[in-house]
Write a protein that holds these residues in place. Structure first.
Motif, PDB file in Angstrom:
ATOM      1  N   ASP A 149       0.854  -1.182   0.000  1.00 35.62           N
ATOM      2  CA  ASP A 149       0.000   0.000   0.000  1.00 35.62           C
ATOM      3  C   ASP A 149       0.893   1.236   0.000  1.00 35.62           C
ATOM      4  N   VAL A 150       0.708   2.098  -0.990  1.00 35.34           N
ATOM      5  CA  VAL A 150       1.425   3.366  -1.067  1.00 35.34           C
ATOM      6  C   VAL A 150       0.429   4.463  -0.725  1.00 35.34           C
ATOM      7  N   ILE A 151       0.685   5.156   0.387  1.00 34.88           N
ATOM      8  CA  ILE A 151      -0.280   6.115   0.926  1.00 34.88           C
ATOM      9  C   ILE A 151       0.359   7.496   0.996  1.00 34.88           C
ATOM     10  N   THR A 152      -0.302   8.480   0.406  1.00 34.42           N
ATOM     11  CA  THR A 152       0.141   9.870   0.511  1.00 34.42           C
ATOM     12  C   THR A 152      -0.850  10.626   1.390  1.00 34.42           C
ATOM     13  N   THR A 153      -0.353  11.207   2.469  1.00 38.08           N
ATOM     14  CA  THR A 153      -1.188  11.960   3.403  1.00 38.08           C
ATOM     15  C   THR A 153      -0.752  13.421   3.353  1.00 38.08           C
ATOM     16  N   THR A 154      -1.654  14.299   2.897  1.00 33.92           N
ATOM     17  CA  THR A 154      -1.351  15.724   2.767  1.00 33.92           C
ATOM     18  C   THR A 154      -2.296  16.513   3.663  1.00 33.92           C
ATOM     19  N   LEU A 155      -1.738  17.353   4.515  1.00 36.89           N
ATOM     20  CA  LEU A 155      -2.531  18.131   5.464  1.00 36.89           C
ATOM     21  C   LEU A 155      -2.450  19.613   5.137  1.00 36.89           C
ATOM     22  N   GLY A 156      -3.577  20.319   5.277  1.00 35.06           N
ATOM     23  CA  GLY A 156      -3.636  21.746   4.995  1.00 35.06           C
ATOM     24  C   GLY A 156      -3.264  22.591   6.196  1.00 35.06           C
ATOM     25  N   LYS A 157      -3.262  23.899   5.975  1.00 33.14           N
ATOM     26  CA  LYS A 157      -2.894  24.880   7.008  1.00 33.14           C
ATOM     27  C   LYS A 157      -4.155  25.363   7.701  1.00 33.14           C
ATOM     28  N   ASN A 158      -4.110  25.443   9.022  1.00 31.41           N
ATOM     29  CA  ASN A 158      -5.275  25.862   9.801  1.00 31.41           C
ATOM     30  C   ASN A 158      -5.750  27.254   9.394  1.00 31.41           C
ATOM     31  N   ASP A 159      -7.083  27.414   9.311  1.00 33.70           N
ATOM     32  CA  ASP A 159      -7.731  28.705   9.064  1.00 33.70           C
ATOM     33  C   ASP A 159      -7.312  29.357   7.749  1.00 33.70           C
ATOM     34  N   VAL A 160      -6.641  28.599   6.888  1.00 34.68           N
ATOM     35  CA  VAL A 160      -6.251  29.118   5.577  1.00 34.68           C
ATOM     36  C   VAL A 160      -6.828  28.229   4.474  1.00 34.68           C
ATOM     37  N   ASP A 161      -6.620  26.926   4.594  1.00 36.58           N
ATOM     38  CA  ASP A 161      -7.068  25.982   3.572  1.00 36.58           C
ATOM     39  C   ASP A 161      -8.425  25.396   3.954  1.00 36.58           C
ATOM     40  N   SER A 162      -9.378  25.492   3.060  1.00 36.42           N
ATOM     41  CA  SER A 162     -10.666  24.839   3.312  1.00 36.42           C
ATOM     42  C   SER A 162     -10.539  23.326   3.181  1.00 36.42           C
ATOM     43  N   THR A 163      -9.570  22.880   2.366  1.00 35.60           N
ATOM     44  CA  THR A 163      -9.290  21.453   2.270  1.00 35.60           C
ATOM     45  C   THR A 163      -8.364  21.059   3.418  1.00 35.60           C
ATOM     46  N   GLU A 164      -8.890  20.260   4.344  1.00 33.54           N
ATOM     47  CA  GLU A 164      -8.101  19.890   5.517  1.00 33.54           C
ATOM     48  C   GLU A 164      -7.061  18.816   5.194  1.00 33.54           C
ATOM     49  N   ALA A 165      -7.441  17.867   4.353  1.00 40.83           N
ATOM     50  CA  ALA A 165      -6.521  16.758   4.085  1.00 40.83           C
ATOM     51  C   ALA A 165      -6.895  16.063   2.791  1.00 40.83           C
ATOM     52  N   ILE A 166      -5.885  15.496   2.143  1.00 40.46           N
ATOM     53  CA  ILE A 166      -6.090  14.607   0.998  1.00 40.46           C
ATOM     54  C   ILE A 166      -5.297  13.335   1.299  1.00 40.46           C
ATOM     55  N   ILE A 167      -5.976  12.211   1.333  1.00 39.92           N
ATOM     56  CA  ILE A 167      -5.315  10.933   1.614  1.00 39.92           C
ATOM     57  C   ILE A 167      -5.557   9.990   0.439  1.00 39.92           C
ATOM     58  N   ASN A 168      -4.478   9.604  -0.212  1.00 40.38           N
ATOM     59  CA  ASN A 168      -4.561   8.698  -1.361  1.00 40.38           C
ATOM     60  C   ASN A 168      -3.885   7.381  -1.014  1.00 40.38           C
TER      61      ASN A 168
END
Length: 474
Positions: free
Chosen positions: A97-116
């Motif tokens: 399993d290859v997993i990419t976890t991307t987290l956004g910046k508080n109070d700036v990004d409406s997208t909190e996370a992208i997990i693939n």
């Protein structure tokens, strides 16, 4: 821990370090640089409890203290061995399993996370799942947009969906901990360390005294061979056990978690290894070099989600045949419909202005032919009366159809002969339409959607959930 026990443990791990160094194969070329794997771990003077506590705070620090955009890559490798083979290391299957976890910046990004997550079986791509978590301005109504692609069959299959999730200050920390798991203090018996490219790496090792706590973390999964996951074991009843369990971890000079690994073997009751698990997470990017965003055409995710929701047994929908706020909106009827198993419960509200002027209750009982017997319900007197003339417009729609056409904000499911068209406005479902026969002529039926969801119990409307115990009157 008393002094005698401290000295005993220190002696034990000095001895462990010496043995580790003596029996670790080190092959260096005189003119080549040493790689990470070439450098052995040595005995550490660091206190394991302090290292674990500091590393376990990484998620809180990155999300709350630094409010940092980060992207981690995690590779989980499950190597299954053939326990019936005469060779101890005969590989039966490798799942990665290859997993990419991307987290956004508080109070700036409406997208909190992208997990693939992409799964490979014996190096062949099997499926991928991308979850995009996005906050909304409405509390408790944040959405996860899911894209699933499966390539294990004869042809590739894809699916899009949208589901609610709870967005809280802890949510992103939990996303971080889904790729870098918390290390249990009681799972560790010793600590080693090494230096590589200016960073100190720690190896936290379990031992005889801590393996019981390690095994307590694991849960049974009889389907482990077909769908391996971390912290799963085939059976405890037959004394399968986890051994050779250890963590590796490191932070960089900015105090960001940069490296994390988890390794263990699982043996059966005959002391034969049937699975080796390796999980390695690395910090790939941080700061402004990390970008996040919503998937393309989020309305398609919403339209698909609506169709899926309407198939679920506990779902509900509130609709009318007049657009709210439109012409004649001062006189309006709404139908709140809950799917109770294969039956339907209906609350019909008639409005005069913004106030409900009258309410009627109905219950539709399904039969084996997909037809329904409708009853009007008197909740006060616990009676029901059959209503053959009652027609529920929602039953004209087939929500099991696949998407075949999209045009702007209109999404057609099914063929032109039996379609369901879902129309969206402001990112939400505005209406659905289909074709019906009226006096042998085709007419279009349009329902305007006020709200819908997976759980009718979340509505203040009190549906009749069963007519058991009600008396039938003529």
């Amino acid at each position: 821990m008393d002094r005698k026990k401290n000295m005993k443990n220190k002696f034990k791990f000095v001895l462990f370090s010496l043995v580790f160094v003596l029996f670790t194969p080190i092959i260096f070329s005189a003119c080549n640089e040493k790689g990470f794997e070439d450098i052995p771990y040595l005995y550490s003077e660091a206190i394991a409890e302090d290292v674990i506590r500091d590393f376990n705070s990484s998620g809180e620090d990155i999300v709350k203290k630094y409010s940092l955009r980060v992207s981690y890559e995690t590779i989980n490798t499950y190597t299954f061995y053939d326990v019936n083979s005469s060779q101890n290391n005969t590989v039966k299957k490798i799942v990665k399993d290859v997993i990419t976890t991307t987290l956004g910046k508080n109070d700036v990004d409406s997208t909190e996370a992208i997990i693939n997550t992409s799964r490979f079986v014996n190096d062949k791509f099997e499926y991928s799942l991308t979850n995009t978590y996005a906050k909304t301005i409405t509390p408790n109504l944040s959405y996860c947009y899911s894209l699933y692609i499966n390539n294990s069959g004869e042809e590739e299959v894809s699916d899009k969906d949208r589901n609610e999730y709870d967005s809280t200050p802890q949510t992103k920390v939990d996303f971080f901990n889904s790729c870098i798991y918390q290390i249990g203090q009681d799972e560790i018996e010793g600590i080693l360390q090494k230096e590589f490219e200016g960073i100190t790496y720690y190896k936290l090792v379990s031992g005889v005294d801590t393996l019981e706590k390690v095994n307590d973390r694991f849960t049974e999964d009889e389907n482990l061979f077909n769908n391996p996951q971390l912290f799963k074991i085939q059976t405890k009843a037959h004394h399968d056990s986890v051994e050779n369990y250890y963590y590796e971890c490191a932070k960089n000079s900015s105090d960001y978690a940069t490296y994390y690994s988890l390794n263990y073997n699982i043996f059966n009751s005959d002391s034969k290894r049937y699975l080796n698990v390796s999980s390695v997470s690395r910090l790939k990017a941080f700061g402004d070099s990390v970008t996040l965003g919503l998937p393309e055409d989020v309305n398609e995710y919403t339209a698909n989600s609506f169709m899926k929701t309407m198939q679920k047994e506990d779902s509900y929908v509130v609709y009318s045949q007049t657009k709210n706020g439109g012409e004649n909106s001062d006189v309006r009827t709404t139908w709140s419909v809950a799917k109770i198993g294969n039956d339907y419960s209906v609350v019909q509200d008639q409005y005069q202005g913004n106030a409900i002027s009258s309410t009627f209750y109905y219950y539709l009982v399904s039969n084996n032919q997909g037809e329904y017997t409708a009853y009007q319900v008197d909740k006060t007197n616990k009676t029901i009366r059959q209503q053959p003339e009652f027609l529920l417009d929602l039953l004209n729609f087939d929500f099991t159809q696949a998407l075949v056409l999209k045009d702007d904000n209109n999404y057609q499911f099914g063929t032109d002969a039996t379609y369901t068209i879902v129309s969206l406005e402001n990112d939400e479902v505005e209406s659905i339409k289909t074709k019906i026969k009226v006096n042998n002529k085709d007419e279009e039926l349009v329902l305007f959607i006020d709200s819908y969801g997976k759980k009718y119990s979340s509505l203040p409307t009190r549906f009749v959930t069963s007519i058991e115990g009600y008396s039938i009157i003529a």
